[in-house]
Design a protein around this motif. Sequence first.
Motif, PDB file in Angstrom:
ATOM      1  N   LEU A 142       2.181 -12.368   8.776  1.00 55.67           N
ATOM      2  CA  LEU A 142       3.570 -12.405   8.144  1.00 55.67           C
ATOM      3  C   LEU A 142       3.346 -11.685   6.554  1.00 55.67           C
ATOM      4  CD1 LEU A 142       4.503 -15.933   8.866  1.00 55.67           C
ATOM      5  CD2 LEU A 142       5.557 -14.059   9.613  1.00 55.67           C
ATOM      6  N   ARG A 143       2.262 -11.653   6.048  1.00 57.33           N
ATOM      7  CA  ARG A 143       1.766 -10.988   4.816  1.00 57.33           C
ATOM      8  C   ARG A 143       2.169  -9.703   5.036  1.00 57.33           C
ATOM      9  NH1 ARG A 143      -3.506 -11.002   0.974  1.00 57.33           N
ATOM     10  NH2 ARG A 143      -2.597 -10.696  -0.933  1.00 57.33           N
ATOM     11  N   ILE A 144       1.432  -9.150   6.182  1.00 59.20           N
ATOM     12  CA  ILE A 144       1.693  -7.664   6.743  1.00 59.20           C
ATOM     13  C   ILE A 144       3.112  -7.357   6.846  1.00 59.20           C
ATOM     14  CG2 ILE A 144       1.152  -5.943   8.309  1.00 59.20           C
ATOM     15  CD1 ILE A 144      -1.685  -7.128   8.592  1.00 59.20           C
ATOM     16  N   ALA A 145       3.869  -8.198   7.473  1.00 61.19           N
ATOM     17  CA  ALA A 145       5.397  -8.177   7.845  1.00 61.19           C
ATOM     18  C   ALA A 145       6.279  -7.804   6.433  1.00 61.19           C
ATOM     19  CB  ALA A 145       5.780  -9.051   8.506  1.00 61.19           C
ATOM     20  N   ARG A 146       5.723  -8.433   5.404  1.00 65.90           N
ATOM     21  CA  ARG A 146       6.528  -8.497   4.237  1.00 65.90           C
ATOM     22  C   ARG A 146       6.432  -7.167   3.572  1.00 65.90           C
ATOM     23  NH1 ARG A 146       4.557 -13.731   3.487  1.00 65.90           N
ATOM     24  NH2 ARG A 146       3.277 -12.954   1.937  1.00 65.90           N
ATOM     25  N   ILE A 147       5.379  -6.145   3.995  1.00 63.11           N
ATOM     26  CA  ILE A 147       5.488  -4.770   3.304  1.00 63.11           C
ATOM     27  C   ILE A 147       6.688  -4.116   3.587  1.00 63.11           C
ATOM     28  CG2 ILE A 147       4.349  -2.644   3.543  1.00 63.11           C
ATOM     29  CD1 ILE A 147       1.861  -4.012   4.512  1.00 63.11           C
ATOM     30  N   PRO A 148       7.484  -3.836   2.544  1.00 63.09           N
ATOM     31  CA  PRO A 148       8.885  -3.175   2.591  1.00 63.09           C
ATOM     32  C   PRO A 148       8.887  -1.867   3.541  1.00 63.09           C
ATOM     33  CG  PRO A 148       8.375  -3.713   0.398  1.00 63.09           C
ATOM     34  CD  PRO A 148       7.190  -3.674   1.231  1.00 63.09           C
ATOM     35  N   GLN A 149      10.072  -1.693   4.057  1.00 64.98           N
ATOM     36  CA  GLN A 149      10.091  -0.334   4.843  1.00 64.98           C
ATOM     37  C   GLN A 149       9.986   0.934   4.064  1.00 64.98           C
ATOM     38  OE1 GLN A 149      10.639  -0.388   8.225  1.00 64.98           O
ATOM     39  NE2 GLN A 149      10.154   1.696   8.010  1.00 64.98           N
ATOM     40  N   GLU A 150      10.464   0.832   2.756  1.00 66.96           N
ATOM     41  CA  GLU A 150      10.192   1.844   1.678  1.00 66.96           C
ATOM     42  C   GLU A 150       8.872   2.201   1.502  1.00 66.96           C
ATOM     43  OE1 GLU A 150      11.219   3.153  -2.807  1.00 66.96           O
ATOM     44  OE2 GLU A 150      11.851   1.128  -2.088  1.00 66.96           O
ATOM     45  N   THR A 151       8.024   1.274   1.500  1.00 66.50           N
ATOM     46  CA  THR A 151       6.610   1.685   1.162  1.00 66.50           C
ATOM     47  C   THR A 151       6.008   1.915   2.571  1.00 66.50           C
ATOM     48  OG1 THR A 151       6.474  -0.308  -0.325  1.00 66.50           O
ATOM     49  CG2 THR A 151       4.258   0.456   0.921  1.00 66.50           C
ATOM     50  N   LEU A 169      -3.080  -3.183   1.706  1.00 67.25           N
ATOM     51  CA  LEU A 169      -1.634  -3.082   1.030  1.00 67.25           C
ATOM     52  C   LEU A 169      -0.907  -4.116   0.833  1.00 67.25           C
ATOM     53  CD1 LEU A 169      -0.408  -0.241   1.121  1.00 67.25           C
ATOM     54  CD2 LEU A 169       0.500  -0.617   3.032  1.00 67.25           C
ATOM     55  N   ALA A 170      -1.154  -5.278   1.557  1.00 66.90           N
ATOM     56  CA  ALA A 170      -0.228  -6.234   1.617  1.00 66.90           C
ATOM     57  C   ALA A 170      -0.596  -7.187   0.192  1.00 66.90           C
ATOM     58  CB  ALA A 170      -0.486  -7.423   2.686  1.00 66.90           C
ATOM     59  N   GLU A 171      -2.044  -6.758  -0.403  1.00 65.78           N
ATOM     60  CA  GLU A 171      -2.431  -7.388  -1.524  1.00 65.78           C
ATOM     61  C   GLU A 171      -1.605  -7.207  -2.789  1.00 65.78           C
ATOM     62  OE1 GLU A 171      -6.466  -6.612  -2.593  1.00 65.78           O
ATOM     63  OE2 GLU A 171      -7.166  -7.016  -0.472  1.00 65.78           O
ATOM     64  N   PHE A 172      -0.997  -6.063  -2.582  1.00 70.29           N
ATOM     65  CA  PHE A 172      -0.023  -5.253  -3.854  1.00 70.29           C
ATOM     66  C   PHE A 172       1.389  -5.778  -3.604  1.00 70.29           C
ATOM     67  CE2 PHE A 172      -4.088  -2.808  -3.878  1.00 70.29           C
ATOM     68  CZ  PHE A 172      -4.364  -2.831  -5.144  1.00 70.29           C
ATOM     69  N   GLU A 173       1.598  -6.871  -2.894  1.00 72.40           N
ATOM     70  CA  GLU A 173       3.092  -7.270  -2.563  1.00 72.40           C
ATOM     71  C   GLU A 173       3.907  -7.660  -3.893  1.00 72.40           C
ATOM     72  OE1 GLU A 173       4.156 -10.506  -0.352  1.00 72.40           O
ATOM     73  OE2 GLU A 173       2.121 -11.308  -0.890  1.00 72.40           O
ATOM     74  N   SER A 174       2.973  -8.301  -4.955  1.00 72.89           N
ATOM     75  CA  SER A 174       3.578  -8.335  -5.958  1.00 72.89           C
ATOM     76  C   SER A 174       3.931  -7.422  -7.040  1.00 72.89           C
ATOM     77  CB  SER A 174       2.700  -9.423  -6.940  1.00 72.89           C
ATOM     78  OG  SER A 174       1.617  -8.945  -7.183  1.00 72.89           O
ATOM     79  N   ASP A 175       3.310  -6.039  -6.820  1.00 72.07           N
ATOM     80  CA  ASP A 175       3.364  -4.850  -7.470  1.00 72.07           C
ATOM     81  C   ASP A 175       3.826  -3.767  -6.768  1.00 72.07           C
ATOM     82  OD1 ASP A 175       3.359  -2.780  -9.225  1.00 72.07           O
ATOM     83  OD2 ASP A 175       1.827  -3.727 -10.374  1.00 72.07           O
TER      84      ASP A 175
END
Length: 465
Positions: A142-151, A169-175
Motif C-alpha cells: 500500500l505504501r508503494i501504491a501511494r506513489i503519485p502518478q506524476e512521480t 521511492l516510497a520512503e520519500f512520500e513526505s517529500d
Amino acid sequence: MGITIENLRVDDLHANPHNPRKQVGDVEELASSIRSQGIKQPLLVTPTGETDIDGHEQYRVVIGHRRLAAARQAGLATVPAIVEEMDARREQEIMLVENTQRSDLTPVEEADGYQGLLDLGMQVKEMAEKTGRSDRFVRRRLRIARIPQETRDMASDFSQLTLDQLDKLAEFESDPDLQRELARSKDFEWTYRKLSKERDGAKWVEEADKALSRAGIKVESFSGDKQYWNWTPRGYRYEQTIHPGDGAFWKRFTGFEAWPELRVFFQDDCFTLYRPIPPEQLEKAEREKAGQREAKARRGELDRQAREFESIAKANRIAWLKTNLHTLTHERTVAGICELVRVETVGRGSQIPYQPSHGEGVVATLVGFGWSLPITEHSNDHWSLECEENLDAIRRTLDDRPMRILDVLAARQEEHADWHAWRTMRGVEDMRAWYDALEHLGYKPSAEEREALKGAYLDKGDDES
C-alpha cells in the motif's frame, strides 16, 4: 446472488479496468491450444448493466483476461463464462486474490490492487487474510501504491523498477520533490544514497536545533567570509565540529555540563563549538598569534625575493641555452644527455625527482631556445602549443639530429623550474641537480644563483623546509 454458465459472444466481453495485471502478455501458445481443444475452463464475468445497440447485454471480465485475449486471437465467436452478479468490492477482491497466485504480477500491479480494495473500505487485516499475505506485506504494498502518478510518469519505465527500488521511492512520500528527483534519475542507487543523506541530515539538524533550544543554547551563524576553518571568536578556542548523524553529539549533549559556557555556530549542516580560553592561556595565545603573523610576513618577503630572483635566473639560463645548446661538442652533448637523464630519473637529493612537466610548457621553452616550430602562438585552432603540428616537427628534428634530444631534456627541466622551488628543501635539491647538469654543459652560475642553491630563500624557522 445467481450464478449461471453461458456461451457469451466475445464481442460482448470487456477487459476489467480494475484488473491488477495491466498486460496479458504473449497468448500465442494459449490461442493455439484453444484452436485445437477449445476453452476447458470458463471465464468469470459480471454484468455491466449496459447493452450494445442491438440489445446484447455487456459483461466485464473478472477472471480470464488471458483466455479472452487468446480466444479473440484464435477467432472464436463465443466463449463459456460463469456469470455472477457482484459489487465492486467483491469484484476487485476476486481479481486480486486470483492474480496474487501468479508469479508474473508485478509489485506495482499488486500494490494498486490492494489500494483499490482499501478505497472500497476493506481493512488491511482482511486483505491479508483474503490473499494469504501478512499484514506487513500488505502495508508495504500500500505504501508503494501511494506513489503519485506524476512521480510514476517521471521514471523512464516505472513498471520495471524492482521491489527494493519501489520501497526506496516510497520512503520519500513526505517529500514529493525528492521523490520525483529519485524517480527520474538515471543512476537510481547513487541518487538514493545522495537523497537519503540529505534527508537524514536535515532531520538530524532539526532534532539538534530543538535539543539545543531546550537547553537554552543560542546557535549563532558565521558572517561574511568567516568559516569554522579560518576564524575563531576572540577569547575562545575551537572545540570541535559535529556533523550530521554524529551519535556522539547526543551523548555529549546529555552529559556535558560545560554546554552553557560554549558558543555554538551552525553552517552547512554542521555545528561548530568554541570553548572560552582561560585568561592565562589567552595571553599565551596572543603571543603565539603575534609570532605566527611575524612568520607569515617573513615567508611573504622570502616569496617575493625568490620570485624576483627566479625571474632573472630563468632569463639568464634560457638565454645561455639558446646560444650554446647548438654549439656544444659531440662529447659534451653526450655527457649532457647522460647527466639530464640521471637528473630526471634519480636526481641527487633524498627522493626520486618529481616531474609534473606539462607538454605546453616544454614546447614553449623549446621555442624560447630558438627552435623553429610551426605553431608559436595560441589561436582558436591551436589553444595549446602541444599540438600535432609541433610534435611532428620536433620528432622530425630528432630523427635527423638525435642529439637534439638534449634540448628537449633541458626544456623539461626549465618548465619545472619556478620560484616555488627555491622555497623548499625538496625544490632546492631539484634545482641543484639541474644546475649540476647546466655546469656539465658549460654554464657558469652567478654569485646570486650559488647563494640560492645554498638555500638563501629557505625559511630557516619553517619546519617544512
